[in-house]
Design a protein around this motif. Structure first.
Motif, PDB file in Angstrom:
ATOM      1  N   VAL A 168       0.866  -1.187   0.000  1.00 19.26           N
ATOM      2  CA  VAL A 168       0.000   0.000   0.000  1.00 19.26           C
ATOM      3  C   VAL A 168       0.899   1.233   0.000  1.00 19.26           C
ATOM      4  CG1 VAL A 168      -1.785   1.238   1.274  1.00 19.26           C
ATOM      5  CG2 VAL A 168      -1.727  -1.262   1.335  1.00 19.26           C
ATOM      6  N   PRO A 169       0.697   2.152  -0.946  1.00 18.85           N
ATOM      7  CA  PRO A 169       1.547   3.350  -0.941  1.00 18.85           C
ATOM      8  C   PRO A 169       1.280   4.188   0.313  1.00 18.85           C
ATOM      9  CG  PRO A 169       0.095   3.294  -2.888  1.00 18.85           C
ATOM     10  CD  PRO A 169      -0.283   2.135  -2.021  1.00 18.85           C
ATOM     11  N   PRO A 170       2.339   4.750   0.933  1.00 17.33           N
ATOM     12  CA  PRO A 170       2.137   5.582   2.128  1.00 17.33           C
ATOM     13  C   PRO A 170       1.202   6.762   1.836  1.00 17.33           C
ATOM     14  CG  PRO A 170       4.468   5.090   1.773  1.00 17.33           C
ATOM     15  CD  PRO A 170       3.741   4.608   0.564  1.00 17.33           C
ATOM     16  N   ALA A 171       0.449   7.166   2.889  1.00 17.18           N
ATOM     17  CA  ALA A 171      -0.584   8.207   2.718  1.00 17.18           C
ATOM     18  C   ALA A 171       0.003   9.491   2.138  1.00 17.18           C
ATOM     19  CB  ALA A 171      -1.247   8.484   4.065  1.00 17.18           C
ATOM     20  N   ASP A 172       1.193   9.898   2.612  1.00 17.61           N
ATOM     21  CA  ASP A 172       1.730  11.175   2.134  1.00 17.61           C
ATOM     22  C   ASP A 172       2.142  11.082   0.656  1.00 17.61           C
ATOM     23  OD1 ASP A 172       3.888   9.497   3.194  1.00 17.61           O
ATOM     24  OD2 ASP A 172       5.190  11.125   2.545  1.00 17.61           O
ATOM     25  N   VAL A 173       2.497   9.881   0.212  1.00 21.39           N
ATOM     26  CA  VAL A 173       2.855   9.707  -1.205  1.00 21.39           C
ATOM     27  C   VAL A 173       1.596   9.867  -2.065  1.00 21.39           C
ATOM     28  CG1 VAL A 173       3.685   8.044  -2.912  1.00 21.39           C
ATOM     29  CG2 VAL A 173       4.838   8.235  -0.700  1.00 21.39           C
ATOM     30  N   ILE A 174       0.507   9.241  -1.609  1.00 26.88           N
ATOM     31  CA  ILE A 174      -0.757   9.358  -2.356  1.00 26.88           C
ATOM     32  C   ILE A 174      -1.193  10.832  -2.389  1.00 26.88           C
ATOM     33  CG2 ILE A 174      -3.205   8.711  -2.387  1.00 26.88           C
ATOM     34  CD1 ILE A 174      -2.462   6.037  -1.197  1.00 26.88           C
ATOM     35  N   ASP A 175      -1.098  11.504  -1.235  1.00 27.23           N
ATOM     36  CA  ASP A 175      -1.524  12.918  -1.175  1.00 27.23           C
ATOM     37  C   ASP A 175      -0.697  13.781  -2.126  1.00 27.23           C
ATOM     38  OD1 ASP A 175      -3.372  12.234   0.656  1.00 27.23           O
ATOM     39  OD2 ASP A 175      -2.272  13.005   2.408  1.00 27.23           O
ATOM     40  N   GLN A 176       0.623  13.565  -2.105  1.00 22.48           N
ATOM     41  CA  GLN A 176       1.484  14.386  -2.982  1.00 22.48           C
ATOM     42  C   GLN A 176       1.195  14.116  -4.453  1.00 22.48           C
ATOM     43  OE1 GLN A 176       5.711  15.146  -2.206  1.00 22.48           O
ATOM     44  NE2 GLN A 176       5.488  13.741  -0.509  1.00 22.48           N
ATOM     45  N   ALA A 177       0.977  12.854  -4.776  1.00 25.25           N
ATOM     46  CA  ALA A 177       0.674  12.509  -6.172  1.00 25.25           C
ATOM     47  C   ALA A 177      -0.620  13.177  -6.597  1.00 25.25           C
ATOM     48  CB  ALA A 177       0.583  10.989  -6.323  1.00 25.25           C
ATOM     49  N   HIS A 178      -1.638  13.080  -5.749  1.00 18.60           N
ATOM     50  CA  HIS A 178      -2.925  13.695  -6.086  1.00 18.60           C
ATOM     51  C   HIS A 178      -2.792  15.209  -6.218  1.00 18.60           C
ATOM     52  CE1 HIS A 178      -5.463  10.027  -4.591  1.00 18.60           C
ATOM     53  NE2 HIS A 178      -5.006   9.883  -5.811  1.00 18.60           N
ATOM     54  N   ALA A 179      -2.000  15.809  -5.322  1.00 15.29           N
ATOM     55  CA  ALA A 179      -1.824  17.270  -5.383  1.00 15.29           C
ATOM     56  C   ALA A 179      -1.191  17.687  -6.708  1.00 15.29           C
ATOM     57  CB  ALA A 179      -0.972  17.734  -4.208  1.00 15.29           C
ATOM     58  N   ARG A 180      -0.411  16.790  -7.291  1.00 16.96           N
ATOM     59  CA  ARG A 180       0.223  17.080  -8.592  1.00 16.96           C
ATOM     60  C   ARG A 180      -0.617  16.594  -9.757  1.00 16.96           C
ATOM     61  NH1 ARG A 180       3.922  17.018  -4.908  1.00 16.96           N
ATOM     62  NH2 ARG A 180       5.830  18.235  -5.161  1.00 16.96           N
ATOM     63  N   GLY A 181      -1.831  16.137  -9.490  1.00 13.60           N
ATOM     64  CA  GLY A 181      -2.726  15.705 -10.564  1.00 13.60           C
ATOM     65  C   GLY A 181      -2.416  14.314 -11.088  1.00 13.60           C
ATOM     66  N   MET A 182      -1.571  13.552 -10.337  1.00 11.86           N
ATOM     67  CA  MET A 182      -1.256  12.198 -10.797  1.00 11.86           C
ATOM     68  C   MET A 182      -2.306  11.213 -10.290  1.00 11.86           C
ATOM     69  SD  MET A 182       2.818  11.946 -10.006  1.00 11.86           S
ATOM     70  CE  MET A 182       3.457  10.759 -11.170  1.00 11.86           C
ATOM     71  N   VAL A 183      -2.512  10.176 -11.081  1.00 12.97           N
ATOM     72  CA  VAL A 183      -3.376   9.069 -10.680  1.00 12.97           C
ATOM     73  C   VAL A 183      -2.488   8.023 -10.006  1.00 12.97           C
ATOM     74  CG1 VAL A 183      -4.741   7.168 -11.645  1.00 12.97           C
ATOM     75  CG2 VAL A 183      -5.045   9.509 -12.519  1.00 12.97           C
ATOM     76  N   VAL A 184      -3.003   7.387  -8.939  1.00 13.62           N
ATOM     77  CA  VAL A 184      -2.201   6.395  -8.212  1.00 13.62           C
ATOM     78  C   VAL A 184      -2.820   5.002  -8.389  1.00 13.62           C
ATOM     79  CG1 VAL A 184      -1.287   5.708  -5.954  1.00 13.62           C
ATOM     80  CG2 VAL A 184      -1.560   8.143  -6.507  1.00 13.62           C
TER      81      VAL A 184
END
Ligand SMILES: Cc1cc2nc3c(=O)[nH]c(=O)nc-3n(C[C@H](O)[C@H](O)[C@H](O)COP(=O)(O)O)c2cc1C
Length: 383
Positions: free
Chosen positions: A153-169
């Motif tokens: 499971v990707p760490p929460a802060d990684v998911i948040d940063q990706a989403h903030a940059r418009g990336m799909v996880v």
């Protein structure tokens, strides 16, 4: 912005092409799919060079980056081992077995100093979330539209940063409970990685795993991975509820792939039964082509593979010696380094009998899928 993560990626064709080779990634994206660059085996410098190269090749077309971020490994409770600590934990019998293997297969010695680079000292594989974090900066600075977690499971802060940059996880799952953990953490797409697949894989076949995960995580979209190399298999995966397919093995014998020629020839000649799920490569079960590397580790009189990441550290320099020797134009699959050279590969290599190109694979997969759907329809209408 659309809620559909697949639309946010900008996917033209529902085919995702995973590869550690940048040429394959660019070719898949240029042919209308989504190339996904496996960063786990590359150094930071190499990743930076490759991402720039891919972006120069594909412009604004979509692509993704895949990281190995396992949550559990030896030393995870203390934030991961250093190269020196990991090396000190390798049992002498494992080193003796590897030294003896090199002699028996006539693999030349490597001259030179021990690698100073911590990445190489740790076996040239990124197996810890802590290590993967080093390359997240590169991923976040890139134009990649998709970030994928291979082993946890990707760490929460990684998911948040990706989403903030418009990336799909996205994240791979071999069991329903893993898929549910991904979705609970905020992952946008689940990749159902079935037993047949090359690389790290679980114990459930795709015919069962795909619909199980589709039902469990709905409406989160699922990609089917494992055993998909042609249009019939793609049609089957879509019929099972997947929104697209995620392929790894089919690109290995293409002209774009940087795999050693001796290994490509073996893959083209191999039957579906010539792969094995084994701990011989990373210490975790992964499906490999059954070369002498696998049969050596699986013999009852040889040491068991070590847990992740010690295994990668133990074998790193030996695998690089084997690959250097197997790159010789005189290497053959029958003896020496060419017989040992390891690669991950899925059962689907049994369907591949010639070297093609990524574009050809994509075109045949799409037209074969349309034909397969039409023939099912004809069959049902004739009843
Ligand atoms: C050579 C090879 C290396 C792989 N390495 C990774 C990896 O680093 N990260 C990852 O998410 N999946 C990895 N995989 C798995 C693929 O992403 C994909 O899920 C799998 O190949 C799908 O099954 P298939 O081999 O039947 O196409 C690898 C697969 C192969 C064949």
């Amino acid at each position: 912005m659309t809620d559909d993560p697949l639309k946010r990626i900008g996917m033209a064709t529902p085919i995702f092409g995973f590869s550690h080779c940048r040429d394959v990634v660019a070719a898949v994206s240029k042919a209308g799919g989504v190339g996904v660059y496996g960063a786990g085996l590359h150094s930071d410098d190499q990743i930076a060079i490759d991402l720039k190269w891919i972006e120069d090749q594909i412009g604004d077309l979509p692509y993704g980056i895949d990281l190995l971020m396992p949550s559990k490994y030896v030393g995870s409770e203390s934030g991961g081992l250093s190269g020196a600590q990991a090396k000190a934990a390798i049992p002498a019998e494992v080193t003796a077995f590897l030294d003896d293997m090199m002699v028996r297969y006539d693999v030349p010695e490597e001259t030179g100093d021990e690698p100073e680079d911590e990445f190489l000292a740790l076996g040239g594989q990124r197996y810890s979330a802590a290590q993967a974090r080093g390359i997240l900066d590169l991923a976040f600075a890139s134009k990649a539209k998709l970030l994928v977690s291979a082993l946890g499971v990707p760490p929460a802060d990684v998911i948040d940063q990706a989403h903030a940059r418009g990336m799909v996880v996205a994240a791979l799952a071999g069991r329903v409970k893993h898929a549910l953990s991904h979705v609970a953490a905020g992952v946008d797409i689940v990749i159902a990685q079935s037993y047949e697949a090359g690389g790290h894989t679980g114990e459930i076949g795709g015919m069962v795993l795909t619909p199980l995960i589709v039902d469990a995580v709905a409406p989160v979209p699922v990609l089917a991975a494992g055993g998909i190399a042609d249009g019939r298999q793609m049609a089957a995966a879509l019929a099972l509820g997947a929104k697209g397919v995620w392929c790894g093995s089919v690109w290995l014998p293409t002209g774009e792939s940087d795999l050693l020629p001796v290994v490509k020839r073996r893959l083209v000649d191999a039957a579906a039964e010539d792969t094995q799920r084994t701990r011989a490569m990373t210490g975790k079960p992964s499906r490999l082509l059954k070369t002498a590397w696998v049969t050596e580790w699986e013999r009852p009189d040889t040491p068991d593979p070590l847990p992740n990441p010690l295994h990668a550290v133990a074998i790193g320099s030996y695998v690089s010696r084997i690959e250097k020797a197997a790159a010789s134009p005189h290497a053959t699959a029958q003896s020496g380094a060419g017989a040992l050279a390891p690669t991950a590969a899925g059962q689907v290599i049994g369907l591949i009998s010639e070297e093609t190109s990524c574009r050809q694979v994509m075109v045949e997969m799409m037209t074969g899928c349309v034909d397969a759907v039409a023939s099912v329809q004809d069959l049902l209408e004739a009843q």
